[in-house]
Enzyme design. Structure first.
Site: not given
Ligand code: GUN
Length: 296
Positions: A54, A98, A121
């Protein structure tokens, strides 16, 4: 029939190019650099890979990337204090914590402490409610990516029968809402669904998001249907491992009209949509027009 392959890798690259173009415009015309803050608590290896990826892509599209790595034993109050600091930081337009968080932390509490306008998100209850009532919101990245690919392939989805397999808050439920908002007739399936093969066979669109390797065989698929495989499952293959989806690609691709592969389907779209959401959040925060085609 041999299905058209929906190339998520190429599609995601096109989304990122559009994001980069908009970031350049924000910088040159308005002196604004969109910023994304990612918070990682602990050392879960898969999460570390995601967070690194990311950060790299955020910088590649010209945005500011803020990474906060906290120890696994970080207290809830310390994490909430960091989120509050990011909520009040005008250089941060998107905040992602996350998941999964270590067990002693209340994920719902933490997610709901994020400013909904910065919740890229789309997990905050306020955004969930806005999506559920068809109002402007931040939309979860994976379902948004699936929707973009479906719209690109079909144009209008109006009147289509859509079957979503899986009822998670991250994919299944928001996916169903998005398809409903695009006037599909939507069925959500789960572990207690009766006659799952028969229900899946009714879908002009099938979205599989259950996390069970190759669970859906080709004879569950209506001929010509569009199949979106959200699953990313690592399975043993001799002394190696390989990635497979929730769909049995070999048999399903012989029946479907279009299908996403794993890897290279939905996966790359998730981060691309995270970047898109960050630009959208930045434009909204500054009262500027949003980029077209990057939101639901
Ligand atoms: N863990 C796995 N996929 C995601 C996501 O799309 N967002 C977040 N915050 N954590 C994740």
């Amino acid at each position: 029939m041999t299905a058209t392959i929906l190339d998520g890798k190429a599609f995601a690259a096109a989304v990122r190019a559009k994001v980069a173009e908009h970031v350049t415009r924000l910088k040159t015309d308005h002196g604004i650099t969109p910023g994304l803050a990612v918070v990682l608590v602990g050392e879960d290896p898969a999460s570390q890979v995601y967070v690194r990826s990311k950060g790299k892509m955020t910088v590649e599209v010209g945005m500011a990337s803020f990474e906060h790595r906290l120890d696994a034993d970080t207290s809830e109050s310390a994490l909430l204090a960091l989120v509050e600091k990011l909520n009040n930081d005008p250089t941060v337009h998107g905040i992602l914590v996350q998941l999964p968080l270590p067990g002693h932390l209340d994920s719902d509490l933490v997610i709901n402490s994020i400013d909904p306008a910065k919740d890229v998100d789309g997990f905050h209850i306020s955004n969930v409610g806005l999506l559920g009532t068809g109002q402007k919101s931040m939309v979860p990245c994976t379902p948004l990516g699936c929707l973009m690919m479906l719209r690109a392939h079909h144009g209008s989805l109006s009147g289509m029968n859509a079957v979503v397999i899986g009822r998670s808050n991250i994919v299944g439920k928001p996916m169903a809402q998005l398809l409903l908002n695009d006037s599909c007739t939507v069925t959500i399936c789960h572990s207690r669904t009766r006659d799952l093969p028969g229900v899946v066979r009714s879908g002009d669109i099938v979205v599989a998001a259950v996390g069970r390797p190759e669970m859906v065989p080709g004879d569950w698929i209506k001929p010509g249907a569009t199949v979106i495989d959200v699953g990313i499952n690592r399975v043993a293959d001799g002394d190696r491992t390989r990635l497979v989806g929730d769909i049995d690609f070999a048999s399903a691709s012989a029946v479907a009209g279009a299908i996403t592969p794993v890897p290279g389907g939905v996966g790359p779209m998730t981060i691309a949509c995270l970047l898109a959401n960050t630009v959208t959040a930045c434009c909204r925060a500054n009262g500027l027009p949003e980029p077209e085609g990057l939101a639901a």
